[in-house]
Scaffold this motif. Structure first.
Motif, PDB file in Angstrom:
ATOM      1  N   MET A   1       0.805  -1.216   0.000  1.00 27.27           N
ATOM      2  CA  MET A   1       0.000   0.000   0.000  1.00 27.27           C
ATOM      3  C   MET A   1       0.844   1.275   0.000  1.00 27.27           C
ATOM      4  O   MET A   1       0.486   2.252  -0.641  1.00 27.27           O
ATOM      5  N   GLU A   2       1.942   1.281   0.731  1.00 25.98           N
ATOM      6  CA  GLU A   2       2.737   2.508   0.868  1.00 25.98           C
ATOM      7  C   GLU A   2       4.019   2.528   0.054  1.00 25.98           C
ATOM      8  O   GLU A   2       4.725   3.524   0.076  1.00 25.98           O
ATOM      9  N   ASP A   3       4.347   1.467  -0.635  1.00 26.43           N
ATOM     10  CA  ASP A   3       5.581   1.405  -1.407  1.00 26.43           C
ATOM     11  C   ASP A   3       5.479   2.325  -2.621  1.00 26.43           C
ATOM     12  O   ASP A   3       4.509   2.290  -3.373  1.00 26.43           O
ATOM     13  N   GLY A   4       6.478   3.146  -2.794  1.00 17.31           N
ATOM     14  CA  GLY A   4       6.498   4.106  -3.892  1.00 17.31           C
ATOM     15  C   GLY A   4       6.475   3.460  -5.263  1.00 17.31           C
ATOM     16  O   GLY A   4       5.981   4.043  -6.223  1.00 17.31           O
ATOM     17  N   GLN A   5       7.014   2.256  -5.370  1.00 17.26           N
ATOM     18  CA  GLN A   5       7.009   1.536  -6.640  1.00 17.26           C
ATOM     19  C   GLN A   5       5.578   1.276  -7.098  1.00 17.26           C
ATOM     20  O   GLN A   5       5.247   1.483  -8.265  1.00 17.26           O
TER      21      GLN A   5
ATOM     22  N   CYS B   1       0.902   2.109 -10.431  1.00 14.73           N
ATOM     23  CA  CYS B   1      -0.553   2.154 -10.525  1.00 14.73           C
ATOM     24  C   CYS B   1      -1.056   3.502 -11.031  1.00 14.73           C
ATOM     25  O   CYS B   1      -2.173   3.590 -11.528  1.00 14.73           O
ATOM     26  N   ALA B   2      -0.254   4.539 -10.905  1.00 18.62           N
ATOM     27  CA  ALA B   2      -0.644   5.825 -11.486  1.00 18.62           C
ATOM     28  C   ALA B   2      -0.547   5.767 -13.013  1.00 18.62           C
ATOM     29  O   ALA B   2      -1.333   6.402 -13.711  1.00 18.62           O
ATOM     30  N   GLU B   3       0.393   4.976 -13.526  1.00 17.39           N
ATOM     31  CA  GLU B   3       0.583   4.868 -14.975  1.00 17.39           C
ATOM     32  C   GLU B   3      -0.288   3.784 -15.593  1.00 17.39           C
ATOM     33  O   GLU B   3      -0.838   3.977 -16.664  1.00 17.39           O
ATOM     34  N   GLN B   4      -0.370   2.629 -14.944  1.00 15.71           N
ATOM     35  CA  GLN B   4      -1.086   1.475 -15.499  1.00 15.71           C
ATOM     36  C   GLN B   4      -2.138   0.996 -14.498  1.00 15.71           C
ATOM     37  O   GLN B   4      -1.982  -0.023 -13.839  1.00 15.71           O
ATOM     38  N   ALA B   5      -3.225   1.690 -14.443  1.00  9.75           N
ATOM     39  CA  ALA B   5      -4.257   1.393 -13.451  1.00  9.75           C
ATOM     40  C   ALA B   5      -5.036   0.120 -13.760  1.00  9.75           C
ATOM     41  O   ALA B   5      -5.745  -0.384 -12.897  1.00  9.75           O
ATOM     42  N   GLN B   6      -4.904  -0.442 -14.949  1.00 11.70           N
ATOM     43  CA  GLN B   6      -5.676  -1.622 -15.317  1.00 11.70           C
ATOM     44  C   GLN B   6      -5.010  -2.936 -14.927  1.00 11.70           C
ATOM     45  O   GLN B   6      -5.611  -3.992 -15.101  1.00 11.70           O
TER      46      GLN B   6
END
Length: 118
Positions: A29-33, A38-43
């Protein structure tokens, strides 16, 4: 069934539940990776799982289910009540770790009181 089996289950499964909850929180949940991915590939299915877990946290589903289960375990007599309280505790620990501490603390206290009651 042995009289020590519930205590053994409590001593083994509770630390595993705590470790899994912290692993889920800090590694997923908190990992920056994962935030960037998920900001780029939300699917992606991982991102969908992360979003679903975020909704569960937002609507406090873990905390409410822990509280209901712990209260049912507190009210039921015998072994069934003990196991329901144990399930409430196992649901309450992740709820405490995953940002819903204000409600989950009551579930953990009620479940803990039932688990130590004869």
């Amino acid at each position: 069934m042995s009289s020590r089996l519930p205590l053994l289950a409590l001593l083994i499964l509770l630390p595993l539940c705590v470790a899994a909850s912290y692993g889920l929180r800090f590694a997923f949940m908190e990992d920056g990776q994962w935030v960037g991915l998920c900001a780029e590939q939300a699917q992606r299915w991982e991102c969908q799982l992360r979003a679903g877990l975020g909704l569960m946290i937002h609507f406090r589903l873990l905390a409410w289910s822990a509280l209901v289960t712990a209260l049912a375990g507190f009210l039921l007599p015998g072994r069934a009540g003990w196991w329901l309280a144990f399930a409430g505790l196992c649901l309450g620990i992740p709820a405490l770790v995953l940002y819903t501490a204000s409600l989950a603390v009551f579930a953990v206290v009620v479940a803990g009181l039932r688990l130590v009651r004869r």
